[in-house]
Design a protein around this motif. Sequence first.
Motif, PDB file in Angstrom:
ATOM      1  N   THR A  62      21.479  24.438 -50.716  1.00 39.01           N
ATOM      2  CA  THR A  62      21.993  24.160 -49.256  1.00 39.01           C
ATOM      3  C   THR A  62      22.426  23.067 -48.919  1.00 39.01           C
ATOM      4  OG1 THR A  62      20.223  25.790 -48.435  1.00 39.01           O
ATOM      5  CG2 THR A  62      21.226  24.465 -46.828  1.00 39.01           C
ATOM      6  N   SER A  63      21.688  21.772 -49.342  1.00 43.74           N
ATOM      7  CA  SER A  63      22.157  20.365 -49.315  1.00 43.74           C
ATOM      8  C   SER A  63      23.678  20.323 -50.041  1.00 43.74           C
ATOM      9  CB  SER A  63      21.130  19.562 -50.030  1.00 43.74           C
ATOM     10  OG  SER A  63      21.590  18.215 -49.782  1.00 43.74           O
ATOM     11  N   GLU A  64      23.895  20.750 -50.996  1.00 43.18           N
ATOM     12  CA  GLU A  64      25.277  20.865 -51.784  1.00 43.18           C
ATOM     13  C   GLU A  64      26.487  21.449 -50.960  1.00 43.18           C
ATOM     14  OE1 GLU A  64      24.469  22.014 -55.579  1.00 43.18           O
ATOM     15  OE2 GLU A  64      23.261  19.932 -56.165  1.00 43.18           O
ATOM     16  N   LYS A  65      26.113  22.565 -50.278  1.00 40.75           N
ATOM     17  CA  LYS A  65      27.073  23.596 -49.869  1.00 40.75           C
ATOM     18  C   LYS A  65      26.954  23.859 -48.342  1.00 40.75           C
ATOM     19  CE  LYS A  65      28.160  24.391 -54.051  1.00 40.75           C
ATOM     20  NZ  LYS A  65      29.627  23.975 -54.708  1.00 40.75           N
ATOM     21  N   ILE A  66      26.221  23.067 -47.455  1.00 37.40           N
ATOM     22  CA  ILE A  66      25.977  23.388 -46.218  1.00 37.40           C
ATOM     23  C   ILE A  66      27.373  22.973 -45.609  1.00 37.40           C
ATOM     24  CG2 ILE A  66      25.275  21.116 -45.652  1.00 37.40           C
ATOM     25  CD1 ILE A  66      24.174  24.318 -43.719  1.00 37.40           C
ATOM     26  N   HIS A  67      28.196  22.303 -46.011  1.00 34.81           N
ATOM     27  CA  HIS A  67      29.459  21.748 -45.287  1.00 34.81           C
ATOM     28  C   HIS A  67      30.097  23.091 -45.430  1.00 34.81           C
ATOM     29  CE1 HIS A  67      30.571  21.456 -49.843  1.00 34.81           C
ATOM     30  NE2 HIS A  67      31.609  21.888 -49.298  1.00 34.81           N
ATOM     31  N   LEU A  68      30.330  23.898 -46.378  1.00 39.65           N
ATOM     32  CA  LEU A  68      31.134  25.191 -46.250  1.00 39.65           C
ATOM     33  C   LEU A  68      30.798  26.006 -44.976  1.00 39.65           C
ATOM     34  CD1 LEU A  68      30.752  26.437 -49.850  1.00 39.65           C
ATOM     35  CD2 LEU A  68      32.525  25.249 -48.903  1.00 39.65           C
ATOM     36  N   ARG A  69      29.484  25.803 -44.476  1.00 37.18           N
ATOM     37  CA  ARG A  69      28.924  26.571 -43.086  1.00 37.18           C
ATOM     38  C   ARG A  69      29.314  25.849 -42.070  1.00 37.18           C
ATOM     39  NH1 ARG A  69      28.450  28.374 -39.396  1.00 37.18           N
ATOM     40  NH2 ARG A  69      26.724  29.896 -38.319  1.00 37.18           N
ATOM     41  N   ALA A  71      31.560  23.823 -41.249  1.00 35.57           N
ATOM     42  CA  ALA A  71      33.193  23.968 -41.131  1.00 35.57           C
ATOM     43  C   ALA A  71      33.491  25.022 -40.213  1.00 35.57           C
ATOM     44  CB  ALA A  71      33.952  24.281 -42.396  1.00 35.57           C
ATOM     45  N   HIS A  72      32.462  25.974 -39.888  1.00 34.56           N
ATOM     46  CA  HIS A  72      32.917  27.172 -39.026  1.00 34.56           C
ATOM     47  C   HIS A  72      32.297  26.982 -37.749  1.00 34.56           C
ATOM     48  CE1 HIS A  72      34.710  30.016 -41.938  1.00 34.56           C
ATOM     49  NE2 HIS A  72      34.234  29.379 -42.789  1.00 34.56           N
ATOM     50  N   TYR A  95      26.489  27.903 -29.849  1.00 38.73           N
ATOM     51  CA  TYR A  95      27.609  28.780 -29.863  1.00 38.73           C
ATOM     52  C   TYR A  95      28.069  28.517 -28.350  1.00 38.73           C
ATOM     53  CZ  TYR A  95      26.799  30.599 -34.386  1.00 38.73           C
ATOM     54  OH  TYR A  95      26.506  30.804 -35.698  1.00 38.73           O
ATOM     55  N   ASP A  96      29.304  28.436 -28.106  1.00 35.21           N
ATOM     56  CA  ASP A  96      29.920  28.476 -26.800  1.00 35.21           C
ATOM     57  C   ASP A  96      29.770  29.995 -25.827  1.00 35.21           C
ATOM     58  OD1 ASP A  96      30.423  25.858 -26.865  1.00 35.21           O
ATOM     59  OD2 ASP A  96      32.474  26.163 -27.729  1.00 35.21           O
ATOM     60  N   SER A  97      29.643  30.992 -26.881  1.00 38.69           N
ATOM     61  CA  SER A  97      30.058  32.390 -26.256  1.00 38.69           C
ATOM     62  C   SER A  97      29.535  33.183 -27.242  1.00 38.69           C
ATOM     63  CB  SER A  97      31.222  32.560 -25.713  1.00 38.69           C
ATOM     64  OG  SER A  97      32.048  32.772 -26.752  1.00 38.69           O
ATOM     65  N   TYR A  98      29.162  34.645 -26.898  1.00 37.73           N
ATOM     66  CA  TYR A  98      28.831  35.743 -27.888  1.00 37.73           C
ATOM     67  C   TYR A  98      30.242  35.776 -28.716  1.00 37.73           C
ATOM     68  CZ  TYR A  98      24.374  36.076 -25.877  1.00 37.73           C
ATOM     69  OH  TYR A  98      23.123  35.709 -25.304  1.00 37.73           O
ATOM     70  N   ALA A  99      31.054  35.876 -28.094  1.00 40.34           N
ATOM     71  CA  ALA A  99      32.574  36.082 -28.776  1.00 40.34           C
ATOM     72  C   ALA A  99      32.790  35.042 -29.745  1.00 40.34           C
ATOM     73  CB  ALA A  99      33.568  36.222 -27.756  1.00 40.34           C
ATOM     74  N   ARG A 101      30.622  33.273 -31.626  1.00 40.37           N
ATOM     75  CA  ARG A 101      29.578  33.589 -32.568  1.00 40.37           C
ATOM     76  C   ARG A 101      30.333  34.997 -33.269  1.00 40.37           C
ATOM     77  NH1 ARG A 101      25.823  36.776 -34.380  1.00 40.37           N
ATOM     78  NH2 ARG A 101      24.010  36.072 -35.703  1.00 40.37           N
ATOM     79  N   ALA A 102      30.459  35.779 -32.776  1.00 36.05           N
ATOM     80  CA  ALA A 102      31.181  37.013 -33.711  1.00 36.05           C
ATOM     81  C   ALA A 102      32.188  36.726 -34.382  1.00 36.05           C
ATOM     82  CB  ALA A 102      31.517  38.219 -32.526  1.00 36.05           C
ATOM     83  N   SER A 103      33.303  35.766 -33.876  1.00 41.25           N
ATOM     84  CA  SER A 103      34.466  35.174 -34.682  1.00 41.25           C
ATOM     85  C   SER A 103      33.982  34.490 -35.829  1.00 41.25           C
ATOM     86  CB  SER A 103      35.304  34.631 -33.897  1.00 41.25           C
ATOM     87  OG  SER A 103      34.766  33.386 -33.195  1.00 41.25           O
TER      88      SER A 103
END
Length: 253
Positions: A62-69, A71-72, A95-99, A101-103
Amino acid sequence: MIQLRGIFRNVARHAEQCLSVKSRPTPRASISTGPRQQHATFYEFRTYYIQPHLNAAFLKLTSEKIHLRTAHSELVGYWSVEYGGLNQVFHIWKYDSYAQRASVRAALAQDPNWIEQYISKAMPMLSSQDNEVTYLVPWSKIQKPPKDGGVLELTTYQMKPGGPAVWGKAFQIAVGTRTGSGYAHAVGVFHSEFGQLNQVHVLWWYESADQRAAIRHKSHEDARVVAAVRESAAYLVSQKNKLLFPCAFSPIK
């Protein structure tokens, strides 16, 4: 004839009463359960339960790859649980909205780097996952600790049904008394929206576990804290807590 006049008088009186009732303003019942959310922002609490023999490997990956997450979407904090639960990590996402988060979830599902480099390796290391959607209570905001390097305590209060209209004021006073007296730093106070309802989570920061123990002992002898806690406890069903150590990549440490 006299009987007929009596009947007419009764009918007229009844009609007058009906008109009087109709002319009165209809009372409005308040169904609000307390201060309401003024914006769409919410925070997702996620808890991952790791297979014991893979705990170190999961944290390293997780420490090595968290940047992939990240980024979203925005990561608020990521911690390992030291006391109150073993082989767990707890993290908060904003999250700013449920929409939105879905995206984000849809984009992650289509991100080959995330799938191949992290998800395909991390998921077999987990025994289960849990999540909860929360809002900040109206009188709280995210406040980063005064300095890095401490520990955080996640305290969860299961309150009686009814929402903030029932227990909100007493709970706010209890938290405010502790923070106002300098006993603890509240990073954020959250109430549940999806998950176990009528839950309030307080994320406290301390310089160390030993400092927390000393402060707790001292505060329990403070009449102000005792009085505020006693008032709030009248609405309390149960509570639990976890002591969290921040991961190196956690924005809040």
